[in-house]
Design an enzyme around this catalytic site. Structure first.
Site, PDB file in Angstrom:
ATOM      1  N   ILE A 134       0.817  -1.211   0.000  1.00  0.00           N
ATOM      2  CA  ILE A 134       0.000   0.000   0.000  1.00  0.00           C
ATOM      3  C   ILE A 134       0.849   1.258   0.000  1.00  0.00           C
ATOM      4  CG2 ILE A 134      -1.591   1.352   1.444  1.00  0.00           C
ATOM      5  CD1 ILE A 134      -3.019  -1.182   2.146  1.00  0.00           C
ATOM      6  N   LYS A 152       5.761   8.447   5.006  1.00  0.00           N
ATOM      7  CA  LYS A 152       5.044   7.285   4.482  1.00  0.00           C
ATOM      8  C   LYS A 152       4.072   7.777   3.418  1.00  0.00           C
ATOM      9  CE  LYS A 152       2.248   3.386   6.153  1.00  0.00           C
ATOM     10  NZ  LYS A 152       1.675   2.759   7.364  1.00  0.00           N
ATOM     11  N   ASP A 287      -2.818  -4.706  14.870  1.00  0.00           N
ATOM     12  CA  ASP A 287      -1.924  -5.248  13.836  1.00  0.00           C
ATOM     13  C   ASP A 287      -0.512  -5.391  14.413  1.00  0.00           C
ATOM     14  OD1 ASP A 287      -1.335  -6.237  11.333  1.00  0.00           O
ATOM     15  OD2 ASP A 287      -1.005  -4.281  10.424  1.00  0.00           O
TER      16      ASP A 287
END
Length: 549
Positions: A134, A152, A287
């Site tokens: 992603i 990012k 996560d």
């Protein structure tokens, strides 16, 4: 469907057939000419008959690309749906893809910032620090304060590609749901929709930045967890800027041992962090796989975790938290009847579930676990086996509980990797008992009263008027209900009378008709027919006209 969708659909089906995944379907679902159709339309043979079904699916998802890789990773956590063999194979999928051109990364960053990179950052590194399906991560230095940061940035066109694949997945899931009787138990549409919600959330880096800031604030004074600072003013939906950290990957046990890290303390802190996030803050990192967790290099005798990637977060409502805590406590007290009751009370299973049958099923699952030492019992597997058992009773596992179960399995796995003798129950029990006492004890009641005091203080002057109005309304309702009841009784009396007369007339008319056929009883037949007609008329006139009460 567009031509691009059809082409992608063809590619997906061809890949699945190439790995022989049609073999895992019941033969009765496929027509006899299917193999010929596969050769004619897709030109593929099954060359992977020597591999198990889970390995075939893993290879197919690797070939189909990032969206399917992440879907496979998510499926690997759904052990309430998949067998251990399939889940284990899918858990080995790696979200690693080649980096995209740094010129495209620069272009995307500047489009989000609406400013040249060089105006805000020094030493921007065109070589990415990491690259995933992603996003991609680059390093730089902030001009304003000299702080080293990471940027990012989402991959080009990733949203369109993911949405196209998700649309196709939903169509396939709908088809599977119709095709398979087993599909109703597996709930393929629900699984894909759950994945859709997760991955679309990861596409918004501004949301991830907000999650990271919230988690950081929850643990500002903690000596167990550190979340890097996020520069929210520089964050946008396709860009996130945060402090760069220097830590040891949690999976690098050799490096942790080399610096003398207190692994027992680290493992226990991991368990405490999980329960603190779930029960104290109701906001947990969902996560926490090894790639997102690092360990501090400073103070190895008093180590802390460094958490990254807050794209997937979970939360439970207050009732679910209480039921979950009671579930764990009941399990370790071996109170299986209470576990069964909790599943029904929480709404996780239907209220008409046979409690005794469910209790026996829970006992069959849980009792063998007590043959192990306490330090070998896994909370995550307890929860997982309870979900599997409950699914036989038509439980619908909520997405947030799946996230929690997945996170708990990660935490336990990491904890026992760091310190194999970790006694999870010894670490968690005091926390759970303390939390339960805070929720249902005198202090909790006083706190709730204290919290609601301003509201009730505001409403107190209105109480006399509210009581009077309610009494007045109750008197009116009582009067109107009595009137309705009287009207209903009169209606019923008329209806019964009318029905009786109509039935009597029907009997007389039938008898008259029968007698009329006999020539020697004409007078009696005439009397019956005449009486029947008169009684029918009386019954018809006496029937109630109005059904309103």
């Amino acid at each position: 469907m567009t031509f691009a969708s059809l082409r992608r659909g063809y590619q997906v089906i061809r890949t699945l057939l190439h790995y022989g995944l049609d073999d895992v379907l019941p033969p009765t679902l496929l027509p006899g000419y299917f193999k010929l159709l596969r050769l004619c339309l897709f030109w593929v043979r099954n060359r992977h008959k020597d591999k198990c079904g889970g390995e075939r699916l893993k290879l197919a998802m690797q070939e189909l690309g990032p969206v399917y890789i992440k879907f496979g990773q998510m499926l690997s956590t759904r052990r309430d749906l998949l067998s251990d063999e399939w889940a284990q194979e899918l858990s080995m999928l790696q979200d690693r893809v080649p980096a995209f051109d740094s010129a495209l990364a620069r272009e995307a960053i500047e489009a989000e910032l609406k400013a040249p990179i060089d105006s805000l950052f020094d030493d921007f590194d065109d070589t990415p620090l990491a690259s995933a399906s992603i996003s991609q991560v680059h390093t730089a230095t902030l001009k304003s304060n000299g702080q080293q940061v990471v940027l990012k940035v989402l991959r080009p066109n990733v949203e369109a590609n993911i949405k196209a694949d998700l649309e196709l997945m939903l169509q396939v899931a709908t088809w599977v749901n119709r095709l398979l009787g087993e599909g109703n138990r597996l709930r393929p549409v629900e699984v894909v929709e759950d994945y859709q919600n997760t991955i679309l959330g990861e596409l918004n880096l501004k949301l991830e930045a907000l999650n990271a800031t919230k988690l950081r604030n929850n643990f500002l004074d903690s000596d167990a967890l550190y979340i890097p600072y996020v520069y929210e003013e520089l964050c946008h939906p396709r860009l996130m800027v945060m402090e760069r950290i220097d830590g040891i990957p949690v999976s690098d046990i050799e490096a942790l041992n080399a610096q003398g890290t207190n692994l027992k303390l680290l493992a226990e802190r991991g368990v405490e962090l999980f329960f603190t996030q779930v029960f104290r803050d109701n906001f947990f990192h969902a996560d926490m796989h090894p790639g997102n967790i690092f360990i501090s290099r400073e103070h190895p005798e008093n180590p802390f975790y460094i958490g990254l990637d807050c794209g997937i977060m979970g939360s439970l409502n207050e009732e679910d938290k209480r039921y979950l805590a009671e579930n764990f406590l009941a399990f370790f007290n071996r109170d299986y009847h209470r576990i069964a009751q909790l599943y029904v009370e929480s709404g996780w299973v239907s209220a008409d579930t046979d409690i005794l049958a469910f209790e026996q099923a829970v006992k069959l699952v849980c009792e063998p676990m007590f043959n192990k030492p306490l330090n070998e019992i896994s909370f995550g597997h307890v929860l997982l086996e309870l979900f599997r058992t409950a699914r036989r009773f038509d439980i619908v596992v909520q997405p947030q509980l799946v996230l929690l179960e997945k996170t708990l399995l990660y935490i336990e796995g990491l904890g026992r990797q760091l310190y194999p003798q970790l006694d999870l129950w010894q670490t968690a029990k005091p926390f759970l008992e303390r939390w339960m006492a805070e929720q249902v004890g005198p202090k909790a009641i006083f706190k709730k009263v204290q919290t609601n005091l301003p509201f009730w203080s505001d409403k107190l002057p209105e109480f006399p008027e509210l009581i009077y109005d309610n009494l007045k309304l109750g008197r009116k309702l009582l009067g109107s209900q009595q009137q309705m009841l009287d009207r209903y009784l009169k209606y019923q009396q008329k209806a019964h009378k009318s029905n009786f007369l109509l039935i009597t007339s029907a009997v007389l008319l039938i008898c008259g008709t029968i007698l009329f056929a006999q020539t020697d009883t004409l007078w009696l037949a005439s009397a019956c027919l005449g009486s029947g007609a008169l009684v029918w008329g009386a019954g018809w006139r006496s029937r109630p006209k109005n059904r309103k009460f």
